[in-house]
Design a protein around this motif. Sequence first.
Motif, mmCIF file in Angstrom:
data_model
loop_
_atom_site.group_PDB
_atom_site.id
_atom_site.type_symbol
_atom_site.label_atom_id
_atom_site.label_comp_id
_atom_site.label_asym_id
_atom_site.label_seq_id
_atom_site.Cartn_x
_atom_site.Cartn_y
_atom_site.Cartn_z
ATOM 1 N N GLY A 1 -83.664 -48.730 13.938
ATOM 2 C CA GLY A 1 -84.743 -48.010 13.374
ATOM 3 C C GLY A 1 -83.575 -46.172 12.788
ATOM 4 N N THR A 2 -82.168 -46.694 12.756
ATOM 5 C CA THR A 2 -81.815 -46.282 11.438
ATOM 6 C C THR A 2 -81.710 -46.264 10.780
ATOM 7 O OG1 THR A 2 -79.853 -47.920 12.678
ATOM 8 C CG2 THR A 2 -80.659 -45.476 14.148
ATOM 9 N N ILE A 3 -80.681 -45.298 9.856
ATOM 10 C CA ILE A 3 -79.831 -45.794 8.439
ATOM 11 C C ILE A 3 -78.711 -45.035 8.777
ATOM 12 C CG2 ILE A 3 -80.461 -44.412 5.792
ATOM 13 C CD1 ILE A 3 -83.080 -44.083 6.577
ATOM 14 N N THR A 4 -77.492 -46.412 8.217
ATOM 15 C CA THR A 4 -75.995 -45.639 7.945
ATOM 16 C C THR A 4 -76.088 -45.683 6.450
ATOM 17 O OG1 THR A 4 -75.684 -46.262 10.082
ATOM 18 C CG2 THR A 4 -74.452 -46.978 9.331
ATOM 19 N N ALA A 5 -74.925 -44.758 5.626
ATOM 20 C CA ALA A 5 -73.837 -45.516 4.680
ATOM 21 C C ALA A 5 -73.343 -45.478 4.775
ATOM 22 C CB ALA A 5 -74.987 -43.966 3.605
ATOM 23 N N ILE A 6 -72.277 -46.522 3.882
ATOM 24 C CA ILE A 6 -70.570 -46.428 3.602
ATOM 25 C C ILE A 6 -70.017 -46.475 2.969
ATOM 26 C CG2 ILE A 6 -69.336 -48.523 4.071
ATOM 27 C CD1 ILE A 6 -70.675 -49.557 5.666
ATOM 28 N N VAL A 7 -69.201 -44.956 3.190
ATOM 29 C CA VAL A 7 -68.530 -44.397 1.933
ATOM 30 C C VAL A 7 -67.395 -45.267 2.068
ATOM 31 C CG1 VAL A 7 -69.815 -42.601 1.435
ATOM 32 C CG2 VAL A 7 -67.966 -42.265 1.763
ATOM 33 N N GLY A 8 -66.574 -45.491 0.683
ATOM 34 C CA GLY A 8 -65.007 -45.889 0.812
ATOM 35 C C GLY A 8 -64.713 -45.935 -0.957
ATOM 36 N N LEU B 1 -64.355 -45.461 5.196
ATOM 37 C CA LEU B 1 -64.179 -46.135 4.572
ATOM 38 C C LEU B 1 -61.913 -45.622 4.670
ATOM 39 C CD1 LEU B 1 -65.612 -49.611 4.229
ATOM 40 C CD2 LEU B 1 -65.077 -48.300 6.992
ATOM 41 N N ASP B 2 -61.491 -46.403 5.858
ATOM 42 C CA ASP B 2 -59.927 -45.812 4.358
ATOM 43 C C ASP B 2 -59.555 -47.186 3.658
ATOM 44 O OD1 ASP B 2 -59.096 -48.058 6.545
ATOM 45 O OD2 ASP B 2 -58.284 -46.514 7.862
ATOM 46 N N PRO B 3 -58.931 -46.983 3.659
ATOM 47 C CA PRO B 3 -58.425 -47.977 2.310
ATOM 48 C C PRO B 3 -57.973 -49.705 2.835
ATOM 49 C CG PRO B 3 -57.056 -45.672 1.421
ATOM 50 C CD PRO B 3 -57.610 -45.989 2.986
ATOM 51 N N THR C 1 -73.768 -31.715 4.899
ATOM 52 C CA THR C 1 -72.928 -32.562 4.996
ATOM 53 C C THR C 1 -72.179 -33.853 3.697
ATOM 54 O OG1 THR C 1 -74.885 -33.285 5.855
ATOM 55 C CG2 THR C 1 -74.156 -35.524 5.349
ATOM 56 N N ALA C 2 -72.865 -33.935 2.271
ATOM 57 C CA ALA C 2 -71.770 -34.488 1.413
ATOM 58 C C ALA C 2 -70.105 -33.390 1.082
ATOM 59 C CB ALA C 2 -73.245 -34.087 -0.010
ATOM 60 N N ASP C 3 -70.065 -32.487 1.006
ATOM 61 C CA ASP C 3 -69.046 -31.721 1.317
ATOM 62 C C ASP C 3 -67.792 -32.329 2.732
ATOM 63 O OD1 ASP C 3 -70.203 -30.109 -0.991
ATOM 64 O OD2 ASP C 3 -70.130 -28.398 0.427
ATOM 65 N N ARG C 4 -68.789 -32.426 4.150
ATOM 66 C CA ARG C 4 -68.070 -33.202 4.822
ATOM 67 C C ARG C 4 -67.615 -34.442 4.671
ATOM 68 N NH1 ARG C 4 -71.617 -30.785 7.815
ATOM 69 N NH2 ARG C 4 -72.915 -33.010 8.760
ATOM 70 N N VAL C 5 -68.505 -35.070 4.252
ATOM 71 C CA VAL C 5 -68.469 -36.369 3.493
ATOM 72 C C VAL C 5 -67.064 -36.440 2.646
ATOM 73 C CG1 VAL C 5 -69.158 -38.882 2.791
ATOM 74 C CG2 VAL C 5 -70.621 -38.020 4.693
ATOM 75 N N ALA D 1 -64.388 -34.238 1.988
ATOM 76 C CA ALA D 1 -63.563 -33.613 2.764
ATOM 77 C C ALA D 1 -62.697 -35.219 3.432
ATOM 78 C CB ALA D 1 -63.877 -33.492 3.692
ATOM 79 N N ALA D 2 -63.498 -36.047 4.241
ATOM 80 C CA ALA D 2 -63.360 -36.736 5.267
ATOM 81 C C ALA D 2 -61.953 -38.325 3.998
ATOM 82 C CB ALA D 2 -64.357 -37.389 6.001
ATOM 83 N N LEU D 3 -63.477 -38.097 3.475
ATOM 84 C CA LEU D 3 -62.964 -39.486 2.371
ATOM 85 C C LEU D 3 -61.651 -39.199 1.673
ATOM 86 C CD1 LEU D 3 -63.613 -42.267 0.702
ATOM 87 C CD2 LEU D 3 -64.788 -40.864 -1.252
ATOM 88 N N ALA D 4 -61.640 -37.818 0.794
ATOM 89 C CA ALA D 4 -60.231 -37.633 0.786
ATOM 90 C C ALA D 4 -58.841 -37.262 1.847
ATOM 91 C CB ALA D 4 -60.441 -36.168 0.300
#
Length: 249
Positions: free
Chosen positions: A33-40, A203-205, A233-237, A239-242
């Motif tokens: 029942g959840t939605i998860t996104a993974i970026v990296g 994700l980190d490299p 949220t997009a701004d936080r993601v 920043a976390a990605l950078a």
Amino acid sequence: MAEPIRPAASLDGATVRFAERTVGPLDLIVLPGTITAIVGASGSGKSTALNLLAGLRTPDAGRAAPGAASRVSMVFQSPTLMPWANALSNVALPLELAGTPREEARARALDQLVAVGLGDRANALPRELSGGMAMRCALARALVTAPDLLLLDEPFAALDSVTRVRLIDLVTQAWAKSPGLAVVLVTHDVHDAARLAQRVLVLDPRGAVAADVGGARPSRHGGPIDPERARETADRVSAALAAAMEPAA
């Protein structure tokens, strides 16, 4: 005492070794029942994580557990439709392969095409569909089996912004109608991640989870997304990605 919720799927220290690099360890629990996104960044292991969750790859170390999800569907970066078959036959294929009688399979496939706005294109061949239509057809094929776990490997990457938003809306509509459906999206686009997900993993490299950011998606019955919250949220993601891509000191 209530029984603990069994994950739809999970990764526990899952590591995959390629000739040129090692991805992981990946730790991820996907709840029903959840939605998860993974970026990296490219090469960080996003698609590898999906392949592990789908059971398409076995980790070289650690564990990939299928969990409670008995039906898993996946949508890839390209629609991967059979070019010689019309949209209806493409969507009915997984049902027919599972032994569903042909008439029932095609009826369910047509219902799913209607749900994604392609009811009038059931007889169209893939070459007669636009890119957005072809991806909607691929999404219908993934949803027709009523999956417990829907894995999305950058299916919006080649689409224009309007079509991307429409596809995201179709995914969330399907999720809202299926209480146990878990969705995992891999994407390069932090805005897509923020709009679709309740939770965004960065994700980190090396492929390890560097940040876990709350997404803008409310609960299933929590109403529409707040645009300002999505931007934040997009701004936080971002920043976390950078930060995750910064070389270690």
